[in-house]
Design an enzyme around this catalytic site. Structure first.
Site, mmCIF file in Angstrom:
data_model
loop_
_atom_site.group_PDB
_atom_site.id
_atom_site.type_symbol
_atom_site.label_atom_id
_atom_site.label_comp_id
_atom_site.label_asym_id
_atom_site.label_seq_id
_atom_site.Cartn_x
_atom_site.Cartn_y
_atom_site.Cartn_z
ATOM 1 N N GLY A 12 0.802 -1.240 -0.060
ATOM 2 C CA GLY A 12 -0.062 0.035 -0.210
ATOM 3 C C GLY A 12 0.759 1.355 -0.027
ATOM 4 O O GLY A 12 2.155 1.132 -0.104
ATOM 5 N N ASP A 33 0.015 -8.973 1.919
ATOM 6 C CA ASP A 33 -1.122 -7.944 1.555
ATOM 7 C C ASP A 33 -2.152 -8.954 0.454
ATOM 8 O O ASP A 33 -1.578 -9.666 -0.076
ATOM 9 C CB ASP A 33 -0.405 -6.906 0.770
ATOM 10 N N ASN A 34 -3.390 -8.469 0.754
ATOM 11 C CA ASN A 34 -4.271 -9.170 -0.119
ATOM 12 C C ASN A 34 -4.325 -8.288 -1.313
ATOM 13 O O ASN A 34 -5.114 -8.965 -2.243
ATOM 14 C CB ASN A 34 -5.601 -9.542 0.541
ATOM 15 N N ASN A 37 -5.962 -3.159 -2.094
ATOM 16 C CA ASN A 37 -5.892 -1.688 -2.473
ATOM 17 C C ASN A 37 -4.566 -1.414 -3.029
ATOM 18 O O ASN A 37 -3.984 -0.436 -2.616
ATOM 19 C CB ASN A 37 -6.392 -0.760 -1.282
ATOM 20 N N ASP A 60 -4.714 -12.722 3.159
ATOM 21 C CA ASP A 60 -5.509 -11.918 3.803
ATOM 22 C C ASP A 60 -5.175 -11.918 5.245
ATOM 23 O O ASP A 60 -5.409 -13.254 5.940
ATOM 24 C CB ASP A 60 -7.071 -12.273 3.605
ATOM 25 N N SER A 127 -4.257 7.063 13.715
ATOM 26 C CA SER A 127 -4.253 8.334 12.832
ATOM 27 C C SER A 127 -4.894 9.586 13.624
ATOM 28 O O SER A 127 -5.419 9.175 15.066
ATOM 29 C CB SER A 127 -5.618 7.999 11.957
ATOM 30 N N TYR A 152 -14.656 4.289 10.240
ATOM 31 C CA TYR A 152 -13.416 4.031 9.907
ATOM 32 C C TYR A 152 -12.540 4.518 11.186
ATOM 33 O O TYR A 152 -11.722 3.680 11.841
ATOM 34 C CB TYR A 152 -12.898 4.718 8.693
ATOM 35 N N LYS A 156 -10.168 2.792 14.348
ATOM 36 C CA LYS A 156 -8.758 3.267 14.732
ATOM 37 C C LYS A 156 -8.733 3.360 16.381
ATOM 38 O O LYS A 156 -7.620 2.733 17.212
ATOM 39 C CB LYS A 156 -8.199 4.423 14.226
ATOM 40 N N PHE A 181 -0.794 12.327 10.680
ATOM 41 C CA PHE A 181 -1.698 13.447 10.446
ATOM 42 C C PHE A 181 -1.922 12.870 9.021
ATOM 43 O O PHE A 181 -2.465 12.099 8.666
ATOM 44 C CB PHE A 181 -0.868 14.686 10.848
ATOM 45 N N PHE A 221 -13.693 22.275 -0.170
ATOM 46 C CA PHE A 221 -14.988 22.295 0.684
ATOM 47 C C PHE A 221 -14.929 23.428 1.717
ATOM 48 O O PHE A 221 -14.374 23.193 2.904
ATOM 49 C CB PHE A 221 -15.157 21.060 1.384
HETATM 50 P P1 NAD Z 1 -3.455 1.619 1.356
HETATM 51 O O1 NAD Z 1 -4.901 1.196 1.144
HETATM 52 O O2 NAD Z 1 -2.396 2.138 0.480
HETATM 53 O O3 NAD Z 1 -2.538 0.495 2.065
HETATM 54 C C1 NAD Z 1 -3.255 -0.343 2.948
HETATM 55 C C2 NAD Z 1 -2.728 -1.876 2.356
HETATM 56 O O4 NAD Z 1 -3.379 -3.055 3.335
HETATM 57 C C3 NAD Z 1 -3.497 -2.018 0.910
HETATM 58 O O5 NAD Z 1 -2.360 -2.495 0.244
HETATM 59 C C4 NAD Z 1 -4.527 -3.160 1.025
HETATM 60 O O6 NAD Z 1 -4.415 -3.982 -0.154
HETATM 61 C C5 NAD Z 1 -4.116 -3.881 2.510
HETATM 62 N N1 NAD Z 1 -5.131 -4.550 2.972
HETATM 63 C C6 NAD Z 1 -6.145 -4.272 3.396
HETATM 64 N N2 NAD Z 1 -6.864 -5.201 4.143
HETATM 65 C C7 NAD Z 1 -6.270 -6.120 4.127
HETATM 66 C C8 NAD Z 1 -6.267 -7.574 4.733
HETATM 67 N N3 NAD Z 1 -7.425 -7.736 5.273
HETATM 68 N N4 NAD Z 1 -5.238 -8.523 4.585
HETATM 69 C C9 NAD Z 1 -4.252 -7.898 3.892
HETATM 70 N N5 NAD Z 1 -3.811 -6.745 3.404
HETATM 71 C C10 NAD Z 1 -4.998 -6.063 3.301
HETATM 72 O O7 NAD Z 1 -3.379 2.762 2.853
HETATM 73 P P2 NAD Z 1 -2.483 3.824 3.390
HETATM 74 O O8 NAD Z 1 -2.680 4.797 3.181
HETATM 75 O O9 NAD Z 1 -1.185 2.901 3.322
HETATM 76 O O10 NAD Z 1 -2.667 3.507 4.974
HETATM 77 C C11 NAD Z 1 -1.680 2.449 5.758
HETATM 78 C C12 NAD Z 1 -2.608 2.409 7.159
HETATM 79 O O11 NAD Z 1 -2.479 3.761 7.746
HETATM 80 C C13 NAD Z 1 -3.765 2.219 7.314
HETATM 81 O O12 NAD Z 1 -4.254 1.463 8.396
HETATM 82 C C14 NAD Z 1 -4.575 3.215 7.319
HETATM 83 O O13 NAD Z 1 -5.685 3.220 8.284
HETATM 84 C C15 NAD Z 1 -3.710 4.289 8.234
HETATM 85 N N6 NAD Z 1 -3.695 5.525 8.056
HETATM 86 C C16 NAD Z 1 -3.529 6.155 6.623
HETATM 87 C C17 NAD Z 1 -3.745 7.565 6.460
HETATM 88 C C18 NAD Z 1 -3.933 8.333 5.184
HETATM 89 O O14 NAD Z 1 -4.176 9.296 5.166
HETATM 90 N N7 NAD Z 1 -3.066 7.409 4.159
HETATM 91 C C19 NAD Z 1 -3.859 8.250 7.764
HETATM 92 C C20 NAD Z 1 -3.788 7.725 9.003
HETATM 93 C C21 NAD Z 1 -3.655 6.362 9.127
HETATM 94 C C1 WQD Z 2 -8.034 17.568 3.679
HETATM 95 C C2 WQD Z 2 -8.696 18.768 3.514
HETATM 96 C C3 WQD Z 2 -11.063 18.762 3.078
HETATM 97 C C4 WQD Z 2 -10.586 16.934 -0.879
HETATM 98 C C5 WQD Z 2 -8.712 11.946 6.079
HETATM 99 C C6 WQD Z 2 -9.335 11.121 7.140
HETATM 100 C C7 WQD Z 2 -8.429 10.729 8.343
HETATM 101 C C8 WQD Z 2 -6.995 10.484 7.864
HETATM 102 C C9 WQD Z 2 -6.350 11.282 6.804
HETATM 103 C C10 WQD Z 2 -6.879 8.029 8.135
HETATM 104 C C11 WQD Z 2 -10.010 19.002 4.302
HETATM 105 C C12 WQD Z 2 -10.267 19.274 1.855
HETATM 106 C C13 WQD Z 2 -10.611 17.532 0.339
HETATM 107 C C14 WQD Z 2 -11.169 17.591 -1.928
HETATM 108 C C15 WQD Z 2 -10.909 19.608 -0.340
HETATM 109 N N1 WQD Z 2 -7.067 9.104 7.307
HETATM 110 N N2 WQD Z 2 -10.588 18.939 0.610
HETATM 111 N N3 WQD Z 2 -11.384 18.987 -1.540
HETATM 112 O O1 WQD Z 2 -10.319 14.490 5.800
HETATM 113 O O2 WQD Z 2 -8.228 15.683 6.880
HETATM 114 O O3 WQD Z 2 -8.586 13.381 6.735
HETATM 115 O O4 WQD Z 2 -7.432 11.393 5.579
HETATM 116 O O5 WQD Z 2 -6.730 7.839 9.030
HETATM 117 O O6 WQD Z 2 -8.595 10.167 9.339
HETATM 118 O O7 WQD Z 2 -10.690 11.671 7.651
HETATM 119 O O8 WQD Z 2 -7.836 14.616 4.716
HETATM 120 O O9 WQD Z 2 -7.365 14.728 2.224
HETATM 121 O O10 WQD Z 2 -9.832 14.188 2.783
HETATM 122 O O11 WQD Z 2 -8.908 16.486 3.114
HETATM 123 O O12 WQD Z 2 -11.391 20.705 -0.306
HETATM 124 O O13 WQD Z 2 -11.556 17.334 -3.000
HETATM 125 O O14 WQD Z 2 -8.988 19.100 2.129
HETATM 126 O O15 WQD Z 2 -12.306 19.366 3.156
HETATM 127 O O16 WQD Z 2 -10.351 20.111 4.635
HETATM 128 P P1 WQD Z 2 -8.790 14.649 5.931
HETATM 129 P P2 WQD Z 2 -8.492 15.116 3.081
#
Ligand code: NAD
Ligand code: WQD
Length: 344
Positions: A12, A33-34, A37, A60, A127, A152, A156, A181, A221
């Protein structure tokens, strides 16, 4: 012999960047990884960057027996970084049970198998969503956890509690919760980055897709928030900086003699940037005039949040170093790479 680390969700977005940093720091990585995504092609690109091919097992994390066999096939795993989860906030409102099952059962499977196979440490992807709209900014790890805005976000919070309770029950493990963040950007090689499925929900992928012409216009937004320019404020953290925090967390878990310890760290820059400011920086560094328009607020959005990363700075010795300019440039280069490869 290299120390062996299991990375779930390692193909991912954040996982792939972390695998690169782990390999460059001398660890042997096994990815599970499964591919729900992500694409298996990521493995080739990790190899191109590091000259090392990580072990990849398509599996998975809901499959308890499959995971158990993995620990038998690959013994001596020292620690786990657990990224695997479903992460789309909007989708989680539509499919809550999928989110609860995928995110919680996967974690429970891993926690149950850790002591069975002598694995002593876990780094968990948490998160800033756990803080909701904090009462005080910047937000520290001591801030109260607010009621989750989505299934979601709730997964967490519950995951953090599950890990905490497992440790209270004297399971012989240590855990580090990293509260990310807003991760953005891509690897400087432009070989790794975020590959959104369908219409991006997050700001930066939507922005780069608009800039390259896949989307017509970026909707901003809301410009009527109580912030200097009226748009929301976030702490945008470079994905490579974020990946490096995991390597440090792993080192800390491996060095720790003390058992049954859980720690939470904010992983952010410590600086808030508004949505409109981010658009301005993007336009400045790429020379592209972005087509955007102000629309109404998005339901569930937090007005403003940014991290106090002092605990991570002082205790982990980790600090975000990449500039927002370089980070947005990397996101743009990744979008150009996707176009060149015909991937998007
Ligand atoms: P991502 O979707 O790119 O990566 C997640 C990976 O996990 C994917 O490759 C998916 O195929 C794999 N996956 C999902 N369910 C699975 C399962 N049951 N078994 C095996 N593989 C599985 O997401 P990311 O942005 O890289 O996020 C990684 C982690 O960080 C997640 O736990 C997400 O919740 C957390 N996180 C992400 C963000 C963000 O904004 N990207 C912010 C805070 C926390
Ligand atoms: C950022 C800012 C939108 C899209 C999300 C999850 C959070 C974490 C990170 C995993 C906001 C604005 C966005 C667009 C916009 N993920 N925006 N136009 O909402 O802060 O956080 O991802 O844990 O849990 O909620 O991130 O990138 O969606 O938005 O104006 O088309 O950009 O309103 O203010 P967010 P985001």
């Amino acid at each position: 012999m290299k120390e062996r680390i299991l990375v779930t969700g390692g193909t991912g977005y954040i996982g792939s960047h972390t695998v690169v940093e782990l390999q460059e720091a001398g660890y042997e990585v096994i990815i599970v990884d499964n591919l729900a995504n992500s694409s298996v092609d990521v493995i080739d690109n990790i190899e191109k960057i590091t000259n090392v091919r990580p072990i990849f097992v398509e599996l998975d994390c809901l499959d308890y027996n499959g995971l158990n066999n993995l620990f038998i096939d690959y013994p001596r795993i020292k620690a786990i970084i657990h990224f695997a989860a479903s992460k789309a906030v909007g989708e989680s409102v539509q499919k809550p049970l999928h989110y609860y099952r995928n995110n919680l059962v996967s974690l429970i499977n891993i926690l149950e198998l850790m002591p069975k196979h002598g694995v002593g440490g876990i780094v968990f992807s948490s998160s800033c969503t756990v803080y909701g709209q904090p009462d005080k900014l910047p937000v520290t790890e001591k801030a109260p956890i607010k009621t989750a805005e989505s299934p979601y976000g709730n997964t967490k919070q519950i995951s953090e509690e599950i890990i905490r309770d497992a440790i209270i029950s004297e399971m012989p493990i240590n855990a580090i919760l990293l509260r990310y963040f807003n991760p953005i950007g891509a690897h400087p090689s432009a070989l790794l980055g975020e590959l959104p499925n369908g219409v991006p929900q997050n700001l930066v992928p939507y922005l780069t897709q608009t800039a390259i012409g896949i989307r017509e216009v970026l909707n901003v937004f809301g410009d009527d928030y109580h912030t200097p320019d009226g748009s929301c404020i976030r702490d945008f953290i470079n994905v490579v900086d974020l990946a490096k925090a995991h390597v440090i967390a792993i080192q800390r878990l491996l060095e720790k003699q003390q058992k049954q310890k859980i720690e939470a760290f904010n992983i952010g820059t410590g600086h808030g940037l508004s949505v409109l400011e981010l658009i301005n920086v993007f336009e400045r560094v790429t020379g592209i005039k972005l087509n955007y328009k102000i629309v109404g607020r998005r339901a569930g959005d937090i007005e403003q949040v940014w991290a106090d990363p002092t605990f991570a700075n002082e205790e982990l010795g980790w600090k975000a170093v990449e500039t927002i300019e370089d980070t947005l440039r990397s996101a743009w280069n990744w979008q150009l790479f996707l176009k060149e490869k015909g991937l998007q």
